[in-house]
Motif scaffolding. Structure first.
Motif, PDB file in Angstrom:
ATOM      1  N   SER A  42       0.846  -1.196   0.000  1.00  0.00           N
ATOM      2  CA  SER A  42       0.000   0.000   0.000  1.00  0.00           C
ATOM      3  C   SER A  42       0.880   1.245   0.000  1.00  0.00           C
ATOM      4  O   SER A  42       2.052   1.191   0.383  1.00  0.00           O
ATOM      5  CB  SER A  42      -0.917   0.025   1.224  1.00  0.00           C
ATOM      6  OG  SER A  42      -0.169   0.275   2.395  1.00  0.00           O
ATOM      7  N   CYS A  43       0.283   2.342  -0.396  1.00  0.00           N
ATOM      8  CA  CYS A  43       1.019   3.600  -0.400  1.00  0.00           C
ATOM      9  C   CYS A  43       1.378   4.005   1.027  1.00  0.00           C
ATOM     10  O   CYS A  43       2.465   4.531   1.262  1.00  0.00           O
ATOM     11  CB  CYS A  43       0.206   4.686  -1.093  1.00  0.00           C
ATOM     12  SG  CYS A  43       1.132   6.221  -1.341  1.00  0.00           S
ATOM     13  N   GLU A  44       0.510   3.743   1.983  1.00  0.00           N
ATOM     14  CA  GLU A  44       0.825   4.102   3.370  1.00  0.00           C
ATOM     15  C   GLU A  44       2.057   3.340   3.857  1.00  0.00           C
ATOM     16  O   GLU A  44       2.927   3.916   4.510  1.00  0.00           O
ATOM     17  CB  GLU A  44      -0.346   3.857   4.311  1.00  0.00           C
ATOM     18  CG  GLU A  44      -0.006   4.298   5.721  1.00  0.00           C
ATOM     19  CD  GLU A  44      -1.202   4.443   6.636  1.00  0.00           C
ATOM     20  OE1 GLU A  44      -0.996   4.356   7.853  1.00  0.00           O
ATOM     21  OE2 GLU A  44      -2.321   4.654   6.143  1.00  0.00           O
ATOM     22  N   CYS A  70       2.255   4.012  -4.965  1.00  0.00           N
ATOM     23  CA  CYS A  70       1.841   5.410  -4.780  1.00  0.00           C
ATOM     24  C   CYS A  70       1.816   6.081  -6.153  1.00  0.00           C
ATOM     25  O   CYS A  70       2.789   5.984  -6.900  1.00  0.00           O
ATOM     26  CB  CYS A  70       2.809   6.166  -3.882  1.00  0.00           C
ATOM     27  SG  CYS A  70       2.873   5.589  -2.180  1.00  0.00           S
ATOM     28  N   SER A  71       0.725   6.763  -6.446  1.00  0.00           N
ATOM     29  CA  SER A  71       0.627   7.338  -7.784  1.00  0.00           C
ATOM     30  C   SER A  71       0.714   8.859  -7.824  1.00  0.00           C
ATOM     31  O   SER A  71       1.134   9.406  -8.838  1.00  0.00           O
ATOM     32  CB  SER A  71      -0.659   6.870  -8.464  1.00  0.00           C
ATOM     33  OG  SER A  71      -1.771   7.159  -7.650  1.00  0.00           O
ATOM     34  N   THR A  72       0.322   9.544  -6.751  1.00  0.00           N
ATOM     35  CA  THR A  72       0.359  11.010  -6.794  1.00  0.00           C
ATOM     36  C   THR A  72       1.026  11.592  -5.562  1.00  0.00           C
ATOM     37  O   THR A  72       1.003  10.997  -4.482  1.00  0.00           O
ATOM     38  CB  THR A  72      -1.060  11.613  -6.895  1.00  0.00           C
ATOM     39  OG1 THR A  72      -1.765  11.337  -5.680  1.00  0.00           O
ATOM     40  CG2 THR A  72      -1.824  11.063  -8.084  1.00  0.00           C
ATOM     41  N   LYS A  73       1.576  12.775  -5.736  1.00  0.00           N
ATOM     42  CA  LYS A  73       2.197  13.490  -4.619  1.00  0.00           C
ATOM     43  C   LYS A  73       1.136  13.890  -3.600  1.00  0.00           C
ATOM     44  O   LYS A  73       1.386  13.880  -2.407  1.00  0.00           O
ATOM     45  CB  LYS A  73       2.953  14.720  -5.127  1.00  0.00           C
ATOM     46  CG  LYS A  73       3.628  15.496  -4.023  1.00  0.00           C
ATOM     47  CD  LYS A  73       5.018  15.858  -4.384  1.00  0.00           C
ATOM     48  CE  LYS A  73       5.716  16.778  -3.427  1.00  0.00           C
ATOM     49  NZ  LYS A  73       5.490  16.603  -2.024  1.00  0.00           N
ATOM     50  N   GLN A  74      -0.061  14.212  -4.070  1.00  0.00           N
ATOM     51  CA  GLN A  74      -1.153  14.590  -3.161  1.00  0.00           C
ATOM     52  C   GLN A  74      -1.503  13.433  -2.225  1.00  0.00           C
ATOM     53  O   GLN A  74      -1.724  13.633  -1.025  1.00  0.00           O
ATOM     54  CB  GLN A  74      -2.402  15.018  -3.948  1.00  0.00           C
ATOM     55  CG  GLN A  74      -2.231  16.322  -4.695  1.00  0.00           C
ATOM     56  CD  GLN A  74      -1.451  16.168  -6.009  1.00  0.00           C
ATOM     57  OE1 GLN A  74      -1.292  15.061  -6.530  1.00  0.00           O
ATOM     58  NE2 GLN A  74      -0.963  17.272  -6.537  1.00  0.00           N
ATOM     59  N   GLU A  75      -1.532  12.218  -2.761  1.00  0.00           N
ATOM     60  CA  GLU A  75      -1.804  11.036  -1.944  1.00  0.00           C
ATOM     61  C   GLU A  75      -0.713  10.870  -0.881  1.00  0.00           C
ATOM     62  O   GLU A  75      -1.000  10.646   0.294  1.00  0.00           O
ATOM     63  CB  GLU A  75      -1.852   9.802  -2.857  1.00  0.00           C
ATOM     64  CG  GLU A  75      -2.033   8.493  -2.139  1.00  0.00           C
ATOM     65  CD  GLU A  75      -1.952   7.296  -3.088  1.00  0.00           C
ATOM     66  OE1 GLU A  75      -2.473   6.238  -2.693  1.00  0.00           O
ATOM     67  OE2 GLU A  75      -1.382   7.398  -4.188  1.00  0.00           O
ATOM     68  N   ALA A  78      -0.946  13.608   1.818  1.00  0.00           N
ATOM     69  CA  ALA A  78      -2.053  13.368   2.758  1.00  0.00           C
ATOM     70  C   ALA A  78      -1.654  12.296   3.788  1.00  0.00           C
ATOM     71  O   ALA A  78      -1.933  12.443   4.977  1.00  0.00           O
ATOM     72  CB  ALA A  78      -3.302  12.937   1.997  1.00  0.00           C
ATOM     73  N   ILE A  79      -0.981  11.258   3.330  1.00  0.00           N
ATOM     74  CA  ILE A  79      -0.542  10.199   4.253  1.00  0.00           C
ATOM     75  C   ILE A  79       0.505  10.742   5.209  1.00  0.00           C
ATOM     76  O   ILE A  79       0.461  10.486   6.414  1.00  0.00           O
ATOM     77  CB  ILE A  79      -0.003   8.987   3.475  1.00  0.00           C
ATOM     78  CG1 ILE A  79      -1.146   8.317   2.699  1.00  0.00           C
ATOM     79  CG2 ILE A  79       0.673   7.991   4.411  1.00  0.00           C
ATOM     80  CD1 ILE A  79      -0.689   7.286   1.678  1.00  0.00           C
TER      81      ILE A  79
END
Length: 85
Positions: A42-44, A70-75, A78-79
């Motif tokens: 997962s991105c987290e 992870c696909s975006t800097k915004q994601e 946020a994490i």
């Protein structure tokens, strides 16, 4: 024949280190050493790995670790805000 004693050198005073910081650093290094981007699901997990010291997670330095999850800097941002990294 008498033995002469040589005085011991004076101990250098160093500020006492916070042992909890040392333990945290060691845990972070060990965590990062055991994990790679291939091992996260997962991105987290990727962000935690990156924040724990695995700098290779963001090899192209675009602010997105482990682009396989992870696909975006915004994601990522946020994490990072949520976990305090």
């Amino acid at each position: 024949m008498a033995l002469s004693t040589v005085p011991a050198p004076a101990a250098q005073s160093r500020p006492a280190a916070d042992p909890s910081q040392d333990v945290s650093r060691v845990k972070a290094v060990l965590f990062a050493a055991r994990r790679t981007c291939r091992s996260v699901s997962s991105c987290e997990e990727a962000v935690r790995l990156w924040c724990s010291g695995y700098r290779r997670a963001d090899g192209d330095h675009d602010g997105i670790p482990c682009e396989n999850v992870c696909s975006t800097k915004q994601e990522v941002d946020a994490i990072r805000a949520r976990i305090g990294c």
